[in-house]
Design a protein around this motif. Sequence first.
Motif, PDB file in Angstrom:
ATOM      1  N   HIS A 242      -9.021 -16.314 -37.680  1.00  0.00           N
ATOM      2  CA  HIS A 242      -8.540 -15.139 -36.950  1.00  0.00           C
ATOM      3  C   HIS A 242      -7.017 -15.019 -37.077  1.00  0.00           C
ATOM      4  O   HIS A 242      -6.483 -13.962 -37.406  1.00  0.00           O
ATOM      5  CB  HIS A 242      -8.938 -15.314 -35.478  1.00  0.00           C
ATOM      6  N   LEU A 246      -4.642 -12.246 -38.950  1.00  0.00           N
ATOM      7  CA  LEU A 246      -3.677 -11.482 -38.145  1.00  0.00           C
ATOM      8  C   LEU A 246      -2.250 -11.658 -38.665  1.00  0.00           C
ATOM      9  O   LEU A 246      -1.483 -10.707 -38.742  1.00  0.00           O
ATOM     10  CB  LEU A 246      -3.726 -11.934 -36.688  1.00  0.00           C
ATOM     11  N   THR A 250      -0.084  -8.599 -40.055  1.00  0.00           N
ATOM     12  CA  THR A 250       1.092  -8.222 -39.263  1.00  0.00           C
ATOM     13  C   THR A 250       2.378  -8.365 -40.058  1.00  0.00           C
ATOM     14  O   THR A 250       3.303  -7.586 -39.896  1.00  0.00           O
ATOM     15  CB  THR A 250       1.193  -9.125 -38.008  1.00  0.00           C
ATOM     16  N   VAL A 288      -9.417  -6.407 -34.191  1.00  0.00           N
ATOM     17  CA  VAL A 288      -8.484  -6.740 -33.101  1.00  0.00           C
ATOM     18  C   VAL A 288      -7.076  -6.287 -33.474  1.00  0.00           C
ATOM     19  O   VAL A 288      -6.350  -5.713 -32.660  1.00  0.00           O
ATOM     20  CB  VAL A 288      -8.510  -8.266 -32.801  1.00  0.00           C
ATOM     21  N   GLY A 289      -6.681  -6.532 -34.738  1.00  0.00           N
ATOM     22  CA  GLY A 289      -5.369  -6.082 -35.211  1.00  0.00           C
ATOM     23  C   GLY A 289      -5.208  -4.575 -35.095  1.00  0.00           C
ATOM     24  O   GLY A 289      -4.164  -4.076 -34.647  1.00  0.00           O
ATOM     25  N   GLU A 292      -4.757  -3.611 -31.272  1.00  0.00           N
ATOM     26  CA  GLU A 292      -3.574  -4.015 -30.499  1.00  0.00           C
ATOM     27  C   GLU A 292      -2.240  -3.692 -31.166  1.00  0.00           C
ATOM     28  O   GLU A 292      -1.201  -3.897 -30.551  1.00  0.00           O
ATOM     29  CB  GLU A 292      -3.640  -5.515 -30.187  1.00  0.00           C
ATOM     30  N   LYS A 718      -6.203 -18.460 -24.055  1.00  0.00           N
ATOM     31  CA  LYS A 718      -6.919 -17.295 -24.572  1.00  0.00           C
ATOM     32  C   LYS A 718      -7.856 -17.677 -25.708  1.00  0.00           C
ATOM     33  O   LYS A 718      -8.930 -17.116 -25.869  1.00  0.00           O
ATOM     34  CB  LYS A 718      -5.872 -16.280 -25.052  1.00  0.00           C
ATOM     35  N   TRP A 720      -7.019 -17.554 -28.981  1.00  0.00           N
ATOM     36  CA  TRP A 720      -6.639 -16.949 -30.269  1.00  0.00           C
ATOM     37  C   TRP A 720      -5.201 -16.454 -30.190  1.00  0.00           C
ATOM     38  O   TRP A 720      -4.670 -16.232 -29.126  1.00  0.00           O
ATOM     39  CB  TRP A 720      -7.584 -15.824 -30.666  1.00  0.00           C
ATOM     40  N   ASP A 722      -2.510 -13.633 -30.795  1.00  0.00           N
ATOM     41  CA  ASP A 722      -2.392 -12.186 -31.016  1.00  0.00           C
ATOM     42  C   ASP A 722      -1.117 -11.867 -31.795  1.00  0.00           C
ATOM     43  O   ASP A 722      -0.255 -12.729 -31.958  1.00  0.00           O
ATOM     44  CB  ASP A 722      -2.399 -11.442 -29.673  1.00  0.00           C
ATOM     45  N   SER A 723      -1.011 -10.617 -32.252  1.00  0.00           N
ATOM     46  CA  SER A 723       0.120 -10.224 -33.121  1.00  0.00           C
ATOM     47  C   SER A 723       1.463 -10.426 -32.430  1.00  0.00           C
ATOM     48  O   SER A 723       2.436 -10.863 -33.042  1.00  0.00           O
ATOM     49  CB  SER A 723       0.000  -8.750 -33.524  1.00  0.00           C
TER      50      SER A 723
END
Length: 874
Positions: A242, A246, A250, A288-289, A292, A718, A720, A722-723
Amino acid sequence: MKVVNLKQAILQAWKERWSDYQWAINMKRFFPRGATWDILNLAEALLEQAMIGPSPNPLILSYLKYAISSQMVSYSTVLMAISKFDDFSRDLCVQSLLEIMDMFCDRLSCHGKAEECISLCRALLSALTWLLRCAAFYAEKVKEPLEQAAAENQLKMCLERLEKMLSSTKNRALIHIAKLEEASSWSTVEQSLIKLGENLNNLGSSPLRSQADDCVSLIKSIPTMLSVHSEQLNKTGFPTVHAVVLLEGTMNLTGETQPLVEQLMMVKRMQRIPSPLFVLEIWKACFVGLIECPEGTEELKWTAFTFLKMPQVLVKLKKYPQGDKDFTEDVNCAFEFLLKLTPLLDKADQRCNCNCMSLLLQECSKQGLLSEANMNNLIDKRAADKENSPSLKSAENANIQPNPGLILRAEPTVTNILKTMDADHSKSPEGLLGVLGHMLSGKSLDLLLAAAAATGKLKSFARKFVKPESPKVFISPPSAKSGPVRALLFDISFLMLCHVAQTYGSEVILSDSNPPGEVPFFETWMLTCMPEEGKILNPDHPCFRPDSTKVESLVALLNNSSEMKLVQMKWHEVCLSISAAILEILNAWENGVLPFESVQKITDNIKGKVCSMAVCAVAWLVAHVRMLGLDEREKSLQMIRHLATPLYGENTLQFYNERVVIMSSILEHMCADVLQQTATQIKFPATGMDTIPYWNLLPPKKPIKEVLTSVFTKVLEKGWVDSRSIHIFDTLLHMGGVYWFCNNLVKELLKETRKEHTLRAVELLYAIFCLDMQQLTLTLLGHILPNLLTDSSKWHTLMDPPGKALAKLSVWCALSSYSSHSKVQASARQKKRHREDIEDYISLFPLDDTQPSKLMRLLSSNEEDSNILSSPSK
């Protein structure tokens, strides 16, 4: 008899001054029956001998510390031994006992039978009672004036240990178990709390009082622990896959697909991920990318990554051996799983205003990743799901064209534009101008750039504009008719290249293959004059000081002519001269030679026709402002304000509004650093383009170590990365340096004591290390691990599970770095970083091809194994 022998052995060791490891070896020789030390009460015997005098015996204490680190004695026996010491007047003895507790109280664990686990709980409860008695004793001593300072210091140390012990939910849970086991012991705790409460009145309202109150409230919360349910660790599939996806989407849209493919295959093999779940995790990360990412350019980049680049990556993954099943079956199976994640798909559809799944399936089918029958079956299932779910299309979105459809249409357009640029436009330059002008309208430019970046065409696209000699119109003889066209072609090319450099990194534009002495104008300007994040320019550099006669004529032209003569202009010369011209004008204004109205007329002339002149002028002003004191900056900043404000009038050249939009975005990016440092605001016109994404993420006035630990803790909870967190980690890596970053994250890993938490932390750390895998691996293997392994005071941190987890992380990082070494070019973000410490690593692990590094020799036991993890089966 054995107890007597034990004491004799300790005394003999002390008399003969054995070192700690000599003592341990001899003890095992005297008592050869293995793990009987707890039965012999070794910890208590050592403490008893160490605490005979007014201050502790350092040599015998070193034996105890060695016994704890090498697990000769259990934590429970050590805590029980400490809790039997009750002469609190011996300050130095108490201090050394508190330091012993520091060795393990934040990572208590127990391997063995149920009785041993229960004895740890009881020992922790006894230690809590001991600390409370200790704190109460020193709180009472505070009222004696002669001993106040020493008592406060001792009390502070006790409260720190109490806070440290009780801040761990796990420790409070163990105490709770002991309370359930022995209710009478808890009444001792309650009595100690009453005594401490009475003595705390001596402290008044000092920080120690509030610290003690916090500890008391934590202790009082222990009996109610079962009624409060803590959050469970989220299971979110495979966080490394993941995070890798990402990170790539990103930060590295322009990167080649092969390194990403190899990295993903490496993760798949190291973590033994089944193919369908592996592909599922890739698509989950893409969605997800999409959901968000910030609006604007970032959204277009993510859309291009998901719908154009990832199918290409899967096509390459298909070439690798995947097991018995056909890869298309695995892809189909992954999509079947993805269909069950209805909330994720609905959210993506709502964000993109279309049926994302359907478009993605069609794209995968085109690439041969899905059979037509499977594609239709999946599309029908998704359509049925959408019918059952409430309508997501709102009235205001009904007329907005969805980005995925626009990106998929933009991809063939890029190829057509490349062909158009190569054609001969010398007879009708207006045709080429028309094509370029339409590229600037709305979000067309960002769509085309995102599509070009995702398909690997951005470099050739940008190079067409770097060398504007290729379309013959640029070198045709200037005439009254062609003058404005040439000015516009130059201006659009210049603005587009600045925008590409700021959005995708300057290396997309730079070329290594320029003939000596023939570097194109834009490359020269970008390298020497263009402000970028982390790049400090010298405003007195020779690049800003061209031929003085040209500068004088340009100043005269700007000052006198209300209408710039476009025919005679050589625009690249003007752009190189404008910085020196701005310096002359600024000096004249500051010395009162030039009135404000004249300055305003000059700035109007600069930005009125060719926006690239304003960009070059602001580029120099930004470098100049950095060098000035706070009280000297006003006029320079005022000039930037004037240049950034568009000039809407009758006689502006074609496509002025479209060019101003890009110019404002470029100027905002250029000025961001300086405006933040000078706490100044410049209102850039509402450009319609997005504000700078992921800008200024670090909270002000907070130490970066605290930011690092808090972000990592959130990521771990969480499950994972995130960006936004990826960008914070990247900023911290840039600010703190490779060693600081790696060292502090390894410390966070070693704090974990639960097996599933350490495994999750390793998966996430590996993914975070992908920000700069080779440098971080060299630091980990070359500096951090040797420090941990050779310092005996740190050995207790390397026990299972955190020690095993660190070993796993080291092997994963070493494998990845070795397999990708010499094949992968450093990405843009890695090239930006300063490499002042590289020399150390190169001497440790030489990375040139002539001398095999220690890392490579370590990892490849024979020649055949070295390429296993990196080459696909053809």
